[in-house]
Design a protein around this motif. Sequence first.
Motif, PDB file in Angstrom:
ATOM      1  N   GLY A 931     -74.748 -26.047 -82.067  1.00 41.46           N
ATOM      2  CA  GLY A 931     -75.150 -28.035 -81.950  1.00 41.46           C
ATOM      3  C   GLY A 931     -74.720 -28.705 -83.183  1.00 41.46           C
ATOM      4  O   GLY A 931     -74.859 -29.941 -82.993  1.00 41.46           O
ATOM      5  N   PHE A 932     -74.992 -28.045 -84.295  1.00 41.75           N
ATOM      6  CA  PHE A 932     -75.448 -29.277 -85.949  1.00 41.75           C
ATOM      7  C   PHE A 932     -73.633 -29.093 -86.247  1.00 41.75           C
ATOM      8  O   PHE A 932     -73.855 -29.788 -87.578  1.00 41.75           O
ATOM      9  CB  PHE A 932     -76.096 -28.382 -86.416  1.00 41.75           C
ATOM     10  CG  PHE A 932     -77.941 -28.795 -85.971  1.00 41.75           C
ATOM     11  CD1 PHE A 932     -78.154 -29.846 -85.641  1.00 41.75           C
ATOM     12  CD2 PHE A 932     -78.101 -27.003 -85.666  1.00 41.75           C
ATOM     13  CE1 PHE A 932     -79.982 -29.764 -85.729  1.00 41.75           C
ATOM     14  CE2 PHE A 932     -79.411 -27.135 -84.933  1.00 41.75           C
ATOM     15  CZ  PHE A 932     -80.211 -28.566 -84.586  1.00 41.75           C
ATOM     16  N   LYS A 933     -72.658 -28.969 -85.554  1.00 38.94           N
ATOM     17  CA  LYS A 933     -71.638 -28.366 -86.572  1.00 38.94           C
ATOM     18  C   LYS A 933     -71.042 -30.036 -86.827  1.00 38.94           C
ATOM     19  O   LYS A 933     -70.558 -29.941 -87.935  1.00 38.94           O
ATOM     20  CB  LYS A 933     -70.630 -28.117 -85.427  1.00 38.94           C
ATOM     21  CG  LYS A 933     -68.996 -27.981 -86.323  1.00 38.94           C
ATOM     22  CD  LYS A 933     -67.943 -26.988 -85.478  1.00 38.94           C
ATOM     23  CE  LYS A 933     -66.519 -27.169 -85.928  1.00 38.94           C
ATOM     24  NZ  LYS A 933     -65.848 -26.436 -85.425  1.00 38.94           N
ATOM     25  N   GLU A 934     -70.499 -31.160 -86.636  1.00 35.42           N
ATOM     26  CA  GLU A 934     -70.923 -32.415 -87.060  1.00 35.42           C
ATOM     27  C   GLU A 934     -70.988 -32.755 -87.658  1.00 35.42           C
ATOM     28  O   GLU A 934     -70.712 -33.040 -88.826  1.00 35.42           O
ATOM     29  CB  GLU A 934     -70.594 -32.993 -85.940  1.00 35.42           C
ATOM     30  CG  GLU A 934     -69.755 -34.777 -86.246  1.00 35.42           C
ATOM     31  CD  GLU A 934     -70.043 -35.645 -84.646  1.00 35.42           C
ATOM     32  OE1 GLU A 934     -70.118 -36.451 -85.590  1.00 35.42           O
ATOM     33  OE2 GLU A 934     -70.417 -35.477 -84.011  1.00 35.42           O
ATOM     34  N   HIS A 935     -72.718 -32.749 -87.861  1.00 33.59           N
ATOM     35  CA  HIS A 935     -73.586 -32.841 -89.345  1.00 33.59           C
ATOM     36  C   HIS A 935     -73.784 -31.542 -90.503  1.00 33.59           C
ATOM     37  O   HIS A 935     -73.537 -32.652 -91.027  1.00 33.59           O
ATOM     38  CB  HIS A 935     -75.408 -32.921 -88.404  1.00 33.59           C
ATOM     39  CG  HIS A 935     -75.526 -33.589 -89.468  1.00 33.59           C
ATOM     40  ND1 HIS A 935     -77.225 -32.721 -90.295  1.00 33.59           N
ATOM     41  CD2 HIS A 935     -76.550 -34.864 -89.534  1.00 33.59           C
ATOM     42  CE1 HIS A 935     -77.441 -33.817 -90.981  1.00 33.59           C
ATOM     43  NE2 HIS A 935     -77.371 -34.330 -90.241  1.00 33.59           N
ATOM     44  N   ASN A 970     -79.332 -38.952 -88.116  1.00 35.62           N
ATOM     45  CA  ASN A 970     -78.450 -39.203 -87.615  1.00 35.62           C
ATOM     46  C   ASN A 970     -78.135 -37.742 -87.165  1.00 35.62           C
ATOM     47  O   ASN A 970     -77.379 -36.745 -86.573  1.00 35.62           O
ATOM     48  CB  ASN A 970     -76.782 -39.027 -87.574  1.00 35.62           C
ATOM     49  CG  ASN A 970     -76.399 -41.009 -87.509  1.00 35.62           C
ATOM     50  OD1 ASN A 970     -77.129 -41.657 -87.250  1.00 35.62           O
ATOM     51  ND2 ASN A 970     -76.390 -41.123 -88.918  1.00 35.62           N
ATOM     52  N   MET A 971     -79.425 -36.570 -87.169  1.00 41.69           N
ATOM     53  CA  MET A 971     -79.630 -35.693 -86.920  1.00 41.69           C
ATOM     54  C   MET A 971     -79.091 -35.090 -85.368  1.00 41.69           C
ATOM     55  O   MET A 971     -79.629 -36.091 -84.369  1.00 41.69           O
ATOM     56  CB  MET A 971     -80.678 -35.282 -87.302  1.00 41.69           C
ATOM     57  CG  MET A 971     -81.146 -33.459 -87.285  1.00 41.69           C
ATOM     58  SD  MET A 971     -80.260 -32.686 -88.019  1.00 41.69           S
ATOM     59  CE  MET A 971     -81.137 -32.297 -89.761  1.00 41.69           C
ATOM     60  N   PRO A 972     -78.501 -34.495 -85.020  1.00 36.30           N
ATOM     61  CA  PRO A 972     -78.888 -34.423 -83.160  1.00 36.30           C
ATOM     62  C   PRO A 972     -79.042 -34.028 -82.824  1.00 36.30           C
ATOM     63  O   PRO A 972     -80.344 -33.006 -83.213  1.00 36.30           O
ATOM     64  CB  PRO A 972     -77.271 -33.309 -83.231  1.00 36.30           C
ATOM     65  CG  PRO A 972     -76.385 -33.111 -84.568  1.00 36.30           C
ATOM     66  CD  PRO A 972     -78.273 -32.953 -85.589  1.00 36.30           C
ATOM     67  N   ASN A 973     -80.054 -34.064 -81.617  1.00 32.49           N
ATOM     68  CA  ASN A 973     -81.152 -33.308 -80.880  1.00 32.49           C
ATOM     69  C   ASN A 973     -81.109 -32.328 -80.225  1.00 32.49           C
ATOM     70  O   ASN A 973     -80.608 -32.479 -79.097  1.00 32.49           O
ATOM     71  CB  ASN A 973     -81.448 -34.480 -79.409  1.00 32.49           C
ATOM     72  CG  ASN A 973     -82.319 -34.320 -79.026  1.00 32.49           C
ATOM     73  OD1 ASN A 973     -83.833 -33.622 -79.171  1.00 32.49           O
ATOM     74  ND2 ASN A 973     -82.675 -35.124 -77.764  1.00 32.49           N
ATOM     75  N   VAL A 974     -80.808 -31.123 -80.508  1.00 35.85           N
ATOM     76  CA  VAL A 974     -80.394 -29.280 -80.275  1.00 35.85           C
ATOM     77  C   VAL A 974     -82.623 -29.330 -79.802  1.00 35.85           C
ATOM     78  O   VAL A 974     -83.328 -29.755 -80.465  1.00 35.85           O
ATOM     79  CB  VAL A 974     -80.900 -29.036 -81.102  1.00 35.85           C
ATOM     80  CG1 VAL A 974     -79.841 -27.623 -80.560  1.00 35.85           C
ATOM     81  CG2 VAL A 974     -79.381 -29.626 -81.280  1.00 35.85           C
TER      82      VAL A 974
END
Length: 995
Positions: A931-935, A970-974
Amino acid sequence: MALQLKHSTSIFLLFFTVSLSFHLSFALNQEGLYLLRVKDSLSDPAGTLSNWSDRDATPCHWTGIACDSRNSVVSVILSGASLSGPFPIFLCRLPSLSTLSLSNNSINSSLPLSISSCRSLTSLDLSENLFVGTLPHTLADIPFLRHINFEANNFSGDIPESYGNFRQLETLRITENLLNGTVPAALGRIKTLKSLELAYNPFSPGRLPLELGNLTNLEILWLSDCNLVGPIPDTFVGLSRLWNFDVSANRLTGSIPSVIFQLKSLIQIELYKNLFTGKLPVGWSNLTELKRFDAAMNGLTGTIPDELCELPLESLNLYENQLDGLIPESIAKSPNLYELRLFGNQLSGSLPSELGKNSALQTLDVSHNNLSGEMPEHLCQRGVLEELVLIYNSFSGNIPESLGKCQSLMRIRMRGNQLSGEVPADFWGLPHVYLLDLDSNAFSGNISHKIFGAKNLSTLSISKNKLSGSIPNETGSLKNLIELSAHDNYIGGEIPSSLVHLGQLAKLDLSNNRLSGEIPRGIRHLKQLNELNLANNRLSGQIPDEIGSMPVLNYLDLSKNSFSGNIPLSLQNLKLNMLNLSNNQLSGEVPSLFAKGVYRDSFLGNPGLCGYVAGLCNPKGENRNRVFLWILSSIFAIAGIVFLVGVVWFIWKYKNVKKMNIGVTMTKWTSFHKLGFSEFEISDCLKEANVIGKGASGKVYKVVLSNGEIVAVKKLWERSDKNENGFSSMDSEKDEFEIEVETLGKVRHKNIVRLWCCCNTGSSKLLVYEYMPNGSLGDLLHINKSKLLNWPTRFKIVLDAAEGLSYLHHDCVPSIVHRDVKSNNILLDEDFGAKISDFGVAKIVKTVNRGVESMSVIAGSCGYIAPEYAYTLRVNEKSDIYSFGVVILELVTGRTPTDPDFGEKDLAMWVYTTLDQKGIDNVVDPSLNSGFKEHICRVLDIGLLCTSSLPINRPSMRRVVKMLQALANNMPNVAEKDVKIFPSLYNVYDQESMA
């Protein structure tokens, strides 16, 4: 029968002929056979050449091969293929080969003279390999060669004179090698040359050849760090097509010749770090395309020409020269200007009134000049201003209200001016500011309650102003605050109780104000506080007993207040470097530790303490027996001298006895933050059972003190008296010890490990640090505990470490280069906060003759050393940035910097190669949440930028911090379970290395 035999024979011959024709139609042609010889000569661990097979008729569909319409090979491109071995000379058997690229491999031989047999070559790219030896002089015999790229190899010796004979050469790039001759004049004969790039070679001192002025087609001249001396030749007026002129970081002298400014095509001029003198010449109006002019750190004098400022500049760096006069108003008209650095000159007058109005200004640094007048209203009109540095000038007037709306600001320094009026309310609460320095001005009014918005603030320095009102209770919400200096103001009211929640606070100086009331309860929670100065206020009540339990306090000044009651006995636990309780209303007994003459001045002006410290008061009759006491003192003094002489003689006579196992003699104990324990308590715990790590410089012990606190103690290895060169081995040990002590003793930052104290007795050297329960990042990441480091935790570590390095590079004066940045030197506290450690090879960078200091040895660790540092030995922040980039790659990939799977590559080269050949999924640590791949990819991009082979392409650490902070938002909300920070690994990590 004969007829039948004849018929059978005919059938056989027909079958044989058909079979032979069929076989020949599928046989590999001669060029394919040559390429198979190439394959056999190279090591191919990645299997790049696996489809090169003799089952094909031609090699035209093989990896890296391109053919023309006649199926003749015209191009071989095998960049980043993990190949190693000698240069495959069989490639020169390909008669039509025009393009050859073997860049970013591990070809590790010399380049043979027979390279000239590649007669059809037009482009030769051998960059980023391991080539050694001299450049082949026969290369100039290739008639149609147009492009040569030998960047980032190990070629040495001279550039051959024969290179002046190239007939069609347009690009010659030999940057980052070991060339140690001089720049040859013969290159001036290559009339077709468009790009000459020889930067970052350890050339012998030499002049810029006059003959280079004959290169009328030249567009790029890059000769940074080439040991050039003397002036820029007037013949360069002939470089009419030149758009990039970079001769930075040399020792060029004289004035900047006016002929440069007759070159109408120039876009970028880099002259910084030289020894130029004199005024900037006239003729700027000719440079209609100029975007960047950098003549920093030279000896330039005179004024800034108005013509320069009328150009479409994007960046103007003229800092640390001797320029005087006014800053032309016309500079504000440049529509592209984003960076203006003019600090360290003698400029006067005011800033241009429209500065920032017509361009997206990001950086303004005019510190250390004689500037005056008011600050321009439009500095942040485009909303991108990040750095505003105006220190030590004579600016006056108010801070413009518009700056209170400048949300992009990160670093503000206005110290040492004559600014006045109230600070705009919104200015106090800018969300991204980490340094706010308004010291030594005449600001008035209150500290706004809006300060709660400054969540990133780590340093607030507002001393020596006329501020009044009270300290807002919201100040206690600034969790990142490390320093709060507000002394010498008119601040009143009580000290807010919320300040006790500032867990990172290291310095609190509120002296010389009008504060009243008591010291807040709970002050013991300031675990990191080492300086508390509340002197000269109107504080009252008792001194809290809990101050004695503050673990790192070593400076305490409560003088000139109205404190009453007894002196807490707990203050004896602190063993302070500085204690001042004078001029209060204290009474009762003085604690026994302080009841000595040496502490007399600490208690003056407290009538209730008379009689407890000798000489504190002056009772009648004190001089009655003065003569008798003097005689008695003299007798004791003589006896003491005799005794000392005897002791010295005894030690000299039996000097070897001191080496017996009698424990550590703590005779030179120096504290920086803390001495809340006995030095002998430390020595008693230096046992093998307490060893938690071993490093190159010594052992690290975990010491649990009697008060329950834990510290880490590094004991440097004892060495023999002489090394193989005849020098004392203690010299190098002393260097490493003193470097670490001098560096860490002065540094205070939340992301730099704290050095409590040290001991140096000559034979034994100890360094006492704060204990980091989660050990080093390297050990945690690479000893099967990496699952405890999810991506949010890893990103937090990256950002913390970046902020620590940025502090060393940009906020220390002079700046500090660590020189051994690696994951094992990044320690983790109980909340996985990262701190930079191990400064044994750090270097305080000082300019010497406006150049960069060279070191006598390579410092650093395998896999982290920047490529240029291995041969230039130049101390530069860019080396740290490369090493930090490797740490980012470690956190993204989960791999060590040197892995057997990489072959002869290191981690950086492996990542570049794998990304190119297999894609991102084969690089990222598979244990990380997808889920954090783009980041993760965005952070990887920063790591790749930091590990650029060219130092000039690496961003500064301040820029790295800015990029990471942007990603933090911009950390994803996982799912919460995936992003939580794990608790301390105190129990599982107890025996792991902290070295």
